[in-house]
Design a protein around this motif. Structure first.
Motif, PDB file in Angstrom:
ATOM      1  N   SER A   1       0.958  -1.085  -0.045  1.00  0.00           N
ATOM      2  CA  SER A   1       0.024   0.010  -0.135  1.00  0.00           C
ATOM      3  C   SER A   1       0.801   1.016   0.188  1.00  0.00           C
ATOM      4  CB  SER A   1      -0.957   0.191   0.958  1.00  0.00           C
ATOM      5  OG  SER A   1      -1.598   1.051   1.656  1.00  0.00           O
ATOM      6  N   PRO A   2       0.169   2.488  -0.769  1.00  0.00           N
ATOM      7  CA  PRO A   2       1.186   3.761  -1.228  1.00  0.00           C
ATOM      8  C   PRO A   2       0.917   4.727   0.933  1.00  0.00           C
ATOM      9  CG  PRO A   2      -1.173   3.643  -1.904  1.00  0.00           C
ATOM     10  CD  PRO A   2      -0.582   2.224  -1.602  1.00  0.00           C
ATOM     11  N   GLU A   3       0.094   4.231   1.487  1.00  0.00           N
ATOM     12  CA  GLU A   3      -0.153   4.553   3.106  1.00  0.00           C
ATOM     13  C   GLU A   3      -0.297   3.535   3.931  1.00  0.00           C
ATOM     14  OE1 GLU A   3      -2.421   5.894   0.203  1.00  0.00           O
ATOM     15  OE2 GLU A   3      -3.718   4.243   0.424  1.00  0.00           O
ATOM     16  N   PRO A   4      -0.710   3.970   4.993  1.00  0.00           N
ATOM     17  CA  PRO A   4      -0.926   2.867   5.884  1.00  0.00           C
ATOM     18  C   PRO A   4      -1.714   2.566   5.788  1.00  0.00           C
ATOM     19  CG  PRO A   4       0.525   4.479   7.024  1.00  0.00           C
ATOM     20  CD  PRO A   4       0.273   4.715   5.366  1.00  0.00           C
ATOM     21  N   VAL A   5      -2.559   2.120   5.942  1.00  0.00           N
ATOM     22  CA  VAL A   5      -3.967   0.496   5.905  1.00  0.00           C
ATOM     23  C   VAL A   5      -4.883  -0.049   6.948  1.00  0.00           C
ATOM     24  CG1 VAL A   5      -3.409  -0.742   3.888  1.00  0.00           C
ATOM     25  CG2 VAL A   5      -6.128   0.601   3.935  1.00  0.00           C
ATOM     26  N   VAL A   6      -4.960  -0.077   7.315  1.00  0.00           N
ATOM     27  CA  VAL A   6      -5.935  -1.952   8.212  1.00  0.00           C
ATOM     28  C   VAL A   6      -6.998  -1.939   6.798  1.00  0.00           C
ATOM     29  CG1 VAL A   6      -5.773  -0.863   9.871  1.00  0.00           C
ATOM     30  CG2 VAL A   6      -8.025   0.028   9.013  1.00  0.00           C
ATOM     31  N   ILE A   7      -7.111  -4.107   7.464  1.00  0.00           N
ATOM     32  CA  ILE A   7      -8.362  -4.002   6.403  1.00  0.00           C
ATOM     33  C   ILE A   7      -9.695  -4.740   7.248  1.00  0.00           C
ATOM     34  CG2 ILE A   7      -8.819  -6.359   5.084  1.00  0.00           C
ATOM     35  CD1 ILE A   7      -5.788  -5.687   4.426  1.00  0.00           C
TER      36      ILE A   7
ATOM     37  N   ASN B   1     -17.481 -11.560   7.407  1.00  0.00           N
ATOM     38  CA  ASN B   1     -18.262 -12.548   5.750  1.00  0.00           C
ATOM     39  C   ASN B   1     -16.953 -12.046   4.611  1.00  0.00           C
ATOM     40  OD1 ASN B   1     -19.510 -13.925   8.011  1.00  0.00           O
ATOM     41  ND2 ASN B   1     -21.596 -11.921   7.818  1.00  0.00           N
ATOM     42  N   GLU B   2     -18.140 -12.059   3.935  1.00  0.00           N
ATOM     43  CA  GLU B   2     -17.494 -12.116   2.982  1.00  0.00           C
ATOM     44  C   GLU B   2     -16.979 -10.177   1.799  1.00  0.00           C
ATOM     45  OE1 GLU B   2     -19.354 -14.402  -0.597  1.00  0.00           O
ATOM     46  OE2 GLU B   2     -19.305 -15.904   1.169  1.00  0.00           O
ATOM     47  N   ASP B   3     -17.432  -9.299   3.225  1.00  0.00           N
ATOM     48  CA  ASP B   3     -17.601  -7.723   2.898  1.00  0.00           C
ATOM     49  C   ASP B   3     -15.867  -7.258   3.387  1.00  0.00           C
ATOM     50  OD1 ASP B   3     -17.888  -5.557   1.866  1.00  0.00           O
ATOM     51  OD2 ASP B   3     -18.813  -4.631   4.159  1.00  0.00           O
ATOM     52  N   ILE B   4     -15.186  -6.803   2.573  1.00  0.00           N
ATOM     53  CA  ILE B   4     -14.013  -6.278   2.990  1.00  0.00           C
ATOM     54  C   ILE B   4     -13.457  -4.749   2.749  1.00  0.00           C
ATOM     55  CG2 ILE B   4     -11.372  -6.677   2.094  1.00  0.00           C
ATOM     56  CD1 ILE B   4     -13.803  -9.638   0.842  1.00  0.00           C
ATOM     57  N   LYS B   5     -12.607  -3.684   3.000  1.00  0.00           N
ATOM     58  CA  LYS B   5     -13.164  -2.605   3.457  1.00  0.00           C
ATOM     59  C   LYS B   5     -12.089  -2.304   3.578  1.00  0.00           C
ATOM     60  CE  LYS B   5     -17.820  -1.428   4.993  1.00  0.00           C
ATOM     61  NZ  LYS B   5     -19.178  -1.263   6.214  1.00  0.00           N
ATOM     62  N   PHE B   6     -10.972  -1.670   2.955  1.00  0.00           N
ATOM     63  CA  PHE B   6      -9.958  -0.862   3.487  1.00  0.00           C
ATOM     64  C   PHE B   6     -10.213   0.898   3.924  1.00  0.00           C
ATOM     65  CE2 PHE B   6      -8.737  -3.467  -0.691  1.00  0.00           C
ATOM     66  CZ  PHE B   6      -7.766  -3.401  -0.124  1.00  0.00           C
ATOM     67  N   ILE B   7      -9.287   0.660   4.872  1.00  0.00           N
ATOM     68  CA  ILE B   7      -9.796   1.995   5.703  1.00  0.00           C
ATOM     69  C   ILE B   7      -8.213   2.631   6.210  1.00  0.00           C
ATOM     70  CG2 ILE B   7      -9.898   2.700   8.223  1.00  0.00           C
ATOM     71  CD1 ILE B   7     -12.164   0.221   8.317  1.00  0.00           C
ATOM     72  N   LYS B   8      -8.310   3.812   5.970  1.00  0.00           N
ATOM     73  CA  LYS B   8      -6.954   4.507   6.293  1.00  0.00           C
ATOM     74  C   LYS B   8      -6.254   5.005   7.661  1.00  0.00           C
ATOM     75  CE  LYS B   8      -7.320   7.634   2.513  1.00  0.00           C
ATOM     76  NZ  LYS B   8      -6.947   9.268   1.774  1.00  0.00           N
ATOM     77  N   ALA B   9      -5.108   4.346   7.921  1.00  0.00           N
ATOM     78  CA  ALA B   9      -4.761   3.859   8.936  1.00  0.00           C
ATOM     79  C   ALA B   9      -2.874   5.114   9.468  1.00  0.00           C
ATOM     80  CB  ALA B   9      -3.754   2.797   9.404  1.00  0.00           C
TER      81      ALA B   9
ATOM     82  N   LEU C   1     -13.572   1.145  15.774  1.00  0.00           N
ATOM     83  CA  LEU C   1     -13.880   1.867  14.737  1.00  0.00           C
ATOM     84  C   LEU C   1     -14.321   0.772  14.293  1.00  0.00           C
ATOM     85  CD1 LEU C   1     -12.342   3.313  12.487  1.00  0.00           C
ATOM     86  CD2 LEU C   1     -10.981   1.874  11.746  1.00  0.00           C
ATOM     87  N   THR C   2     -14.637  -0.264  14.417  1.00  0.00           N
ATOM     88  CA  THR C   2     -14.970  -1.337  13.533  1.00  0.00           C
ATOM     89  C   THR C   2     -16.486  -2.458  14.248  1.00  0.00           C
ATOM     90  OG1 THR C   2     -13.371  -4.123  14.045  1.00  0.00           O
ATOM     91  CG2 THR C   2     -13.402  -2.282  11.731  1.00  0.00           C
ATOM     92  N   HIS C   3     -15.599  -3.399  15.039  1.00  0.00           N
ATOM     93  CA  HIS C   3     -16.905  -3.448  15.959  1.00  0.00           C
ATOM     94  C   HIS C   3     -16.259  -4.675  16.983  1.00  0.00           C
ATOM     95  CE1 HIS C   3     -20.713  -6.869  16.477  1.00  0.00           C
ATOM     96  NE2 HIS C   3     -20.935  -6.419  16.204  1.00  0.00           N
ATOM     97  N   SER C   4     -17.016  -4.761  18.481  1.00  0.00           N
ATOM     98  CA  SER C   4     -16.804  -4.693  19.634  1.00  0.00           C
ATOM     99  C   SER C   4     -16.172  -6.181  19.247  1.00  0.00           C
ATOM    100  CB  SER C   4     -17.474  -4.399  21.106  1.00  0.00           C
ATOM    101  OG  SER C   4     -18.822  -5.346  20.221  1.00  0.00           O
ATOM    102  N   GLN C   5     -17.032  -6.914  18.465  1.00  0.00           N
ATOM    103  CA  GLN C   5     -16.721  -8.736  18.874  1.00  0.00           C
ATOM    104  C   GLN C   5     -15.649  -9.054  17.789  1.00  0.00           C
ATOM    105  OE1 GLN C   5     -20.260 -10.855  19.011  1.00  0.00           O
ATOM    106  NE2 GLN C   5     -21.272  -9.882  21.061  1.00  0.00           N
ATOM    107  N   VAL C   6     -14.975  -8.009  17.189  1.00  0.00           N
ATOM    108  CA  VAL C   6     -14.138  -8.157  16.037  1.00  0.00           C
ATOM    109  C   VAL C   6     -12.234  -9.380  16.817  1.00  0.00           C
ATOM    110  CG1 VAL C   6     -14.339  -6.542  14.260  1.00  0.00           C
ATOM    111  CG2 VAL C   6     -13.088  -6.389  16.057  1.00  0.00           C
ATOM    112  N   SER C   7     -11.992 -10.508  16.254  1.00  0.00           N
ATOM    113  CA  SER C   7     -10.504 -10.203  16.287  1.00  0.00           C
ATOM    114  C   SER C   7     -10.010  -9.439  15.413  1.00  0.00           C
ATOM    115  CB  SER C   7     -10.141 -11.846  16.635  1.00  0.00           C
ATOM    116  OG  SER C   7      -9.583 -11.737  16.393  1.00  0.00           O
ATOM    117  N   THR C   8      -8.789  -9.310  16.227  1.00  0.00           N
ATOM    118  CA  THR C   8      -7.701  -8.094  15.398  1.00  0.00           C
ATOM    119  C   THR C   8      -6.262  -9.203  14.767  1.00  0.00           C
ATOM    120  OG1 THR C   8      -6.891  -7.249  17.138  1.00  0.00           O
ATOM    121  CG2 THR C   8      -9.010  -6.283  15.869  1.00  0.00           C
ATOM    122  N   LEU C   9      -5.468  -8.566  14.262  1.00  0.00           N
ATOM    123  CA  LEU C   9      -4.227  -8.741  13.800  1.00  0.00           C
ATOM    124  C   LEU C   9      -3.338  -7.585  13.422  1.00  0.00           C
ATOM    125  CD1 LEU C   9      -2.813 -11.180  11.446  1.00  0.00           C
ATOM    126  CD2 LEU C   9      -2.395  -8.914  11.136  1.00  0.00           C
TER     127      LEU C   9
END
Length: 616
Positions: free
Chosen positions: A132-138, A142-150, A168-176
Motif C-alpha cells: 500500500s502507498p499509505e498505512p492501511v487497515v482491513i 463475512n465476504e465484505d472487505i473494506k480498506f481503512i486509512k491508518a 472502529l469496526t465492531h466490539s466482537q472482532v478479532s484483530t491482527l
C-alpha cells in the motif's frame, strides 16, 4: 488414548457430496483488489491448510531469491480445517512469508481468536500481496472487505491498535496487528493477534510494515459446515478427555511457566548468553513464584479448555498494571539469558516486547548478547552500563529498540546484526541468524541437530526432542547421549509438528492427536479420505518443500550448524557442567539425518525423494 471410534460406521454414506468449503481470500494492497478463490481437494490432500498451505502458496508464487521486504514478497495467513468447530485446541494460525531475519521460508504459529473468526467467514487462507502507498487497515466481515486509512494509528502499540480496531469496526472482532517494531522494519518484529498473542519468530512483522499494513479486523457469522455429524461427538469426547487430564490441569495452573524449574534442573536452561546452562536464581522467576505473587487470571484461545495464558498484576513505577504473560521462553530470554532475577522486570519486559511488537525470544537474546559484549569490553559506546543481571538497563534497552533510537537501532535487528557491528558475530547465539530458544543443546543433544536443521532458523517447536530426552526419559543421563535413535525421533517430531501446524492444532494438546485420530477427524470434517500413513507423508512433504525453498534461496549445508560457543565452551556449574557439543558427533549425526531424510551429503533433496513425495 481416546474412546473407540470406528470410521467404517459412516464410511458407507455417499462420498459424492461436496467437500467442506475451503476458500482463499487474495488481497492486493497495491491495487486494493480482493477476490475469493476455491481451494482444490487435491491441494488440501497434499499440504492440508495452515502452515502447509502457506508453504505451498509461497513456494508456487514467490521467487525464493527476492528481498523479503520487497513488494514481491507475500504473507499468507492460514488457519486449519478444524477452526470454527468444537474440536479443542484446533484454532491456531500459521503466518508464512520469506523471513527478513534469516532469508528462509518462515511460518509463525499463534493462537487467539483470529483463526476462529476466519473460519466463521468461510476463509481458510488470506494471501497478502503488493504494498500500500499509505498505512492501511482491513476490515473483513463475512465476504465484505473494506480498506481503512491508518495514518492516525501508525506508531501505535499493539494493545492500543487492538482497542482502536474494535472501536472502529465492531466490539466482537478479532484483530491482527503490528507494532512500532514492524513499522520500523525490525528484523525481529512479530505479528500480534488480539493485541498480545505473538506470532513472533522470523520478522514477518517487518514484511507487513514494508507493505504498510497496520492490521486486520475480522468478524464471521457463518456456521462451519461439516461433512459428518459424528465429528462433533468425537470432538466432545476429546474435550472430556482433556478436561479430566492431570497434565492439562497442571498446564492450566502454571501455563508454560512451570518449565523453568524442570529445564534448569536438567542443566539445559541457557544462562548468561549461553556461557552457562544453569541459573542459580531460578526460584525467583519460576512458575510457582509468579503464581503466588503476580498471577491475576488465566485466558484461553478459541476452542481450548486448557487456558494456559497468564494475566499478571504488577506494581510498576508506583502504578498497578495488568499485563499478559510471561511465557517460559520470555522468562528465560529476559531472565536466565540476561541473568535478571527480578520477576517484575521480566514480566514488564515481556509486556513491553509485545507492546512494541517484538519477538520476545530474539529481543531478550539480543540484549543478553549486548551485555556479553559490554562485560568483555567490546561494546564501549553505550549511554549507560549494560551488565548481566541489570533489570533496569534491560527495560531501557527495550524502549530504545522500540523507539528505534541509539543502540536500539541495532538491537531491533537481532543479535547477529548487533554482534557483527562490533566485529564479533560469534557472540550471537543463532542458527541461520535466528536466536536459539530456551533449551541448551549441550544439555539436550537431540535439540542440537533440531536447531541446526530447522527450516526457519533455530526453533524448539520445529522438532521438540526435549519431550523424549527430558520429560519422558527414564534415564536422567539420556539427554547427554549422542544416540542414533534421536535422529529418528527428531524426524518424527519435525514431521508431526508440520502436520499439527497445518491442521491448526496447538502443541500443548497435540499429544492427544495421533495419526489415526487425525485421519478420522479429516474424514468426518471434510469428507476427504486420507489414511494415517498418508497423513504422516504429508508432514514429510511439507518439511521438504521448506527445505527446497531454502536451498533455492541460497542456503546450504554450511547453514546447518550451531554457534561455536556450543562446540567449545562448557558450562562450569549445574547438571551439565563440563558438557560441550562434540563437533565430530555433530557432523556424524547431521550426516545420518541427511541420509534418513533422503538428502545427499550436501543437504540437497534427492530427486527420488522429490518424486516419492510428489513435490511439483
Amino acid at each position: 488414548r481416546y474412546p473407540a471410534y470406528e470410521a467404517h460406521l459412516y464410511a458407507r454414506e455417499e462420498l459424492g457430496r461436496k467437500m467442506m468449503e475451503m476458500k482463499l481470500l487474495r488481497i492486493n494492497l497495491s491495487t486494493k483488489e480482493c477476490r475469493f478463490e476455491e481451494l482444490s481437494e487435491q491441494v488440501f490432500k497434499k499440504v492440508f491448510l495452515g502452515r502447509g498451505l502457506g508453504d505451498y502458496i509461497l513456494f508456487k508464487e514467490v521467487n525464493p531469491g527476492i528481498d523479503p521486504l520487497s513488494e514481491e514478497n507475500k504473507v499468507i495467513i492460514a488457519t486449519g480445517p478444524f477452526a470454527g468447530t468444537l474440536l479443542p485446541g484446533a484454532a491456531r494460525l500459521s503466518i508464512v512469508s520469506k523471513s527478513p531475519l534469516t532469508g528462509t521460508i518462515t511460518s509463525s504459529n499463534v493462537g487467539g481468536h483470529f483463526g476462529f473468526e476466519m473460519a466463521r467467514c468461510g476463509i481458510s487462507g488470506i494471501i497478502i500481496e503488493g504494498s500500500s502507498p499509505e498505512p492501511v487497515v482491513i476490515f473483513i466481515e463475512n465476504e465484505d472487505i473494506k480498506f481503512i486509512k491508518a495514518e492516525k494509528i501508525w506508531g501505535m502499540n499493539t494493545s492500543d491498535t487492538d482497542s482502536y480496531l474494535r472501536k472502529l469496526t465492531h466490539s466482537q472482532v478479532s484483530t491482527l496487528q503490528i507494532g512500532p517494531a514492524g513499522e520500523n522494519l525490525a528484523k525481529i518484529a512479530g505479528v500480534f493477534i488480539d493485541g498480545h498473542r505473538a506470532a513472533g519468530r522470523g520478522g514477518v512483522g517487518a514484511v507487513l510494515g514494508a507493505k504498510k499494513l497496520k492490521g486486520i479486523a475480522i468478524l464471521g457469522r457463518k456456521e462451519k459446515r461439516l461433512k459428518d455429524d459424528s465429528f462433533n461427538h468425537l470432538a466432545l469426547s476429546i474435550f472430556e478427555m482433556l478436561r479430566n487430564s492431570e497434565w492439562v490441569r497442571r498446564f492450566r495452573t502454571f501455563g508454560t511457566t512451570g518449565n523453568v524449574r524442570t529445564i534448569n534442573l536438567a542443566g539445559s536452561f541457557p544462562t548468561r548468553n549461553f556461557r552457562e546452562s544453569f541459573f542459580t536464581e531460578y526460584e525467583n522467576i519460576n512458575g510457582t513464584t509468579l503464581n503466588i505473587h503476580y498471577f491475576f487470571k488465566s485466558g484461553a484461545c478459541a476452542q481450548c479448555p486448557v487456558s494456559c495464558n497468564r494475566v499478571m498484576k504488577v506494581n510498576w513505577d508506583d502504578k498497578v498494571v495488568f499485563v499478559s504473560g510471561p511465557e517460559y521462553e520470555t522468562q528465560w530470554a529476559f531472565g536466565g539469558s540476561t541473568c535478571v532475577s527480578d520477576p517484575e522486570a521480566i514480566i514488564m519486559a515481556h509486556h513491553l516486547a509485545n507492546e512494541y511488537g517484538f519477538d520476545g525470544i530474539s529481543l531478550g537474546s539480543t540484549i543478553a548478547t549486548l551485555m556479553d559484549l559490554y562485560e568483555d569490553g567490546i561494546a564501549k559506546d553505550l549511554p549507560f552500563p549494560v551488565k548481566f543481571g541489570d533489570g533496569k538497563a534491560m527495560i531501557n534497552l527495550i524502549h530504545l529498540a522500540g523507539k528505534n533510537e541509539g543502540i536500539g537501532r541495532l538491537i531491533k535487528d537481532g543479535s547477529f546484526v548487533l554482534a557483527s557491528f562490533y566485529g564479533h558475530p560469534g557472540y550471537s547465539m543463532t542458527v541461520k541468524k535466528q536466536e536459539i530458544p530456551a533449551y541448551d543443546p549441550r544439555g539436550i543433544k537431540g535439540m542440537g541437530i533440531g536447531y541446526a536443521t530447522s527450516t526457519r532458523g533455530a526453533c524448539h517447536l520445529r522438532g521438540f526432542n526435549t519431550s523424549q530426552e527430558v520429560y519422558q526419559a527414564q534415564d536422567p543421563t539420556y539427554r547427554l547421549k549422542y544416540s542414533d535413535e534421536k535422529i529418528d525421533i527428531l524426524i518424527m517430531n519435525q514431521n508431526m509438528r508440520a502436520i499439527q501446524d497445518s491442521l491448526g492444532i496447538c502443541s500443548f494438546v497435540s499429544g492427544y492427536y495421533d495419526l489415526q485420530l487425525i485421519s478420522d477427524l479429516l474424514r468426518a470434517a471434510s469428507g476427504t479420505l486420507i489414511s494415517p500413513e498418508e497423513v504422516y507423508v504429508t508432514g514429510e512433504r511439507i518439511w521438504n518443500i521448506e527445505r527446497i525453498f531454502n536451498l533455492m534461496a541460497g542456503l546450504s549445508r554450511e547453514d546447518d550448524t550451531l554457534p561455536e560457543r556450543i562446540f567449545s565452551t562448557a558450562p562450569t556449574i549445574g547438571p551439565s557442567q563440563g558438557e560441550i557439543y562434540d563437533k565430530v558427533e555433530f557432523i556424524r549425526l547431521l550426516n545420518l539425518y541427511y541420509e534418513k531424510r533422503g538428502w545427499d551429503e550436501d543437504g540437497k533433496v534427492k530427486q527420488e525423494t522429490v518424486r516419492r513425495l510428489e513435490i511439483e
